[in-house]
Design a protein around this motif. Structure first.
Motif, PDB file in Angstrom:
ATOM      1  N   PHE A 181     -21.962  72.468 -28.805  1.00 24.70           N
ATOM      2  CA  PHE A 181     -21.423  71.161 -28.440  1.00 24.70           C
ATOM      3  C   PHE A 181     -20.982  70.331 -29.640  1.00 24.70           C
ATOM      4  CE2 PHE A 181     -26.035  70.649 -28.784  1.00 24.70           C
ATOM      5  CZ  PHE A 181     -26.142  69.534 -29.612  1.00 24.70           C
ATOM      6  N   GLY A 182     -21.619  70.537 -30.795  1.00 25.88           N
ATOM      7  CA  GLY A 182     -21.252  69.749 -31.967  1.00 25.88           C
ATOM      8  C   GLY A 182     -19.815  69.956 -32.395  1.00 25.88           C
ATOM      9  N   TYR A 183     -19.306  71.157 -32.153  1.00 26.94           N
ATOM     10  CA  TYR A 183     -17.926  71.447 -32.540  1.00 26.94           C
ATOM     11  C   TYR A 183     -16.926  70.834 -31.570  1.00 26.94           C
ATOM     12  CZ  TYR A 183     -19.472  74.435 -36.295  1.00 26.94           C
ATOM     13  OH  TYR A 183     -20.027  74.895 -37.475  1.00 26.94           O
ATOM     14  N   TRP A 184     -17.336  70.571 -30.350  1.00 25.22           N
ATOM     15  CA  TRP A 184     -16.473  69.824 -29.437  1.00 25.22           C
ATOM     16  C   TRP A 184     -16.231  68.419 -29.989  1.00 25.22           C
ATOM     17  CZ3 TRP A 184     -13.834  71.930 -25.560  1.00 25.22           C
ATOM     18  CH2 TRP A 184     -14.296  73.103 -24.973  1.00 25.22           C
ATOM     19  N   LYS A 185     -17.302  67.802 -30.485  1.00 29.43           N
ATOM     20  CA  LYS A 185     -17.176  66.453 -31.052  1.00 29.43           C
ATOM     21  C   LYS A 185     -16.260  66.470 -32.274  1.00 29.43           C
ATOM     22  CE  LYS A 185     -18.440  62.109 -31.926  1.00 29.43           C
ATOM     23  NZ  LYS A 185     -17.935  61.860 -33.280  1.00 29.43           N
ATOM     24  N   LYS A 186     -16.424  67.467 -33.127  1.00 30.97           N
ATOM     25  CA  LYS A 186     -15.569  67.571 -34.311  1.00 30.97           C
ATOM     26  C   LYS A 186     -14.113  67.773 -33.917  1.00 30.97           C
ATOM     27  CE  LYS A 186     -16.888  69.771 -37.958  1.00 30.97           C
ATOM     28  NZ  LYS A 186     -17.316  70.845 -38.892  1.00 30.97           N
ATOM     29  N   TYR A 187     -13.891  68.606 -32.917  1.00 31.08           N
ATOM     30  CA  TYR A 187     -12.536  68.860 -32.426  1.00 31.08           C
ATOM     31  C   TYR A 187     -11.920  67.557 -31.903  1.00 31.08           C
ATOM     32  CZ  TYR A 187      -8.858  71.541 -29.953  1.00 31.08           C
ATOM     33  OH  TYR A 187      -7.680  72.070 -29.503  1.00 31.08           O
ATOM     34  N   ALA A 188     -12.681  66.824 -31.096  1.00 31.94           N
ATOM     35  CA  ALA A 188     -12.188  65.546 -30.553  1.00 31.94           C
ATOM     36  C   ALA A 188     -11.870  64.558 -31.667  1.00 31.94           C
ATOM     37  CB  ALA A 188     -13.225  64.958 -29.594  1.00 31.94           C
ATOM     38  N   ASP A 189     -12.703  64.523 -32.693  1.00 24.74           N
ATOM     39  CA  ASP A 189     -12.460  63.611 -33.815  1.00 24.74           C
ATOM     40  C   ASP A 189     -11.161  63.957 -34.540  1.00 24.74           C
ATOM     41  OD1 ASP A 189     -14.768  62.243 -33.260  1.00 24.74           O
ATOM     42  OD2 ASP A 189     -15.971  63.198 -34.826  1.00 24.74           O
TER      43      ASP A 189
END
Length: 230
Positions: free
Chosen positions: A105-113
């Motif tokens: 899930f942490g990479y989803w946040k990075k992708y969104a950023d």
């Protein structure tokens, strides 16, 4: 992020999606990734040959072993370093990584950023919708999504509906206190005291983390309402 007209368009799309009030967890959140895809891939626009070679080698490693997490981490870091302003390359590496490890899930946040930094609100919205399809029961993803919505949309009803959408899936999770806290913080900012009392009552129905803290605050909210209406 994007301008006001772009934000309005995103709000309309966001509201339309919330009308479904459900995440179809049986729907595949992504298709199988084609590692030979050239669109948005490695090209020679503004990149030195040496950097291209480094990037190409990193892709070669994950292509040979798509389950090598360390190799993926190295590829993502190299892509972010070499092509920090190239959203096509960033999308390619994150979409490929998501196809193999959707629960990170942490990479989803990075992708969104990255999308918010380089392309705007609509794309961030799309990433979070894919995220809640892939990891529907992640408290962290719903927290990130709600925080994004609060910073982007000015309609309190829209924000409330998103919180309730997320809480329908994770509101009984032992660690859901972080999402409940975001909900409470938002309601406090609106001074929606009567609704806030309802929120606390809902929390007390579930054995979540730090439940005693909510129990102690509930009478204070009731007292606040008494002062307001008497």
């Amino acid at each position: 992020m994007a301008g006001s007209s772009g934000s309005n368009n995103a709000t309309t799309e966001f509201v339309n999606l919330l009308d479904t009030n459900a995440v179809d967890i049986d729907q595949a959140p992504f298709a199988a990734f084609d590692y030979n895809e050239t669109e948005g891939g490695v090209d020679d626009h503004g990149c030195e040959d040496e950097l291209e070679e480094i990037e190409a080698k990193a892709w070669d490693v994950v292509t040979l072993d798509c389950l090598d997490v360390d190799a993926w981490t190295a590829l993502i870091e190299e892509t972010e370093r070499i092509a920090e302003s190239d959203i096509l390359k960033i999308r390619k590496v994150y979409d490929a990584f998501r196809a193999e490890f959707p629960l990170c899930f942490g990479y989803w946040k990075k992708y969104a950023d990255h999308e918010g930094r380089l392309d705007g609100v609509n794309k961030v919205f799309e990433v979070y919708e894919r995220a809640v399809l892939a990891v529907t029961y992640s408290v962290d993803i719903w927290c990130n999504y709600c925080q994004f919505a609060i910073s982007t949309y000015n309609d309190p009803d829209v924000i409330t509906r998103l919180f309730n959408r997320g809480l329908a899936y994770v509101g009984t999770d032992y660690g859901s206190n972080t999402l409940w806290d975001e909900y409470i913080k938002n309601e406090e900012s609106l001074q929606a005291w009567s609704h806030l009392a309802v929120v606390y009552t809902r929390i007390l129905e579930h054995p979540i983390k730090q439940l005693d803290r909510y129990f102690n605050w509930h009478p204070k909210i009731s007292l606040q309402m008494t002062h307001l209406f008497h």
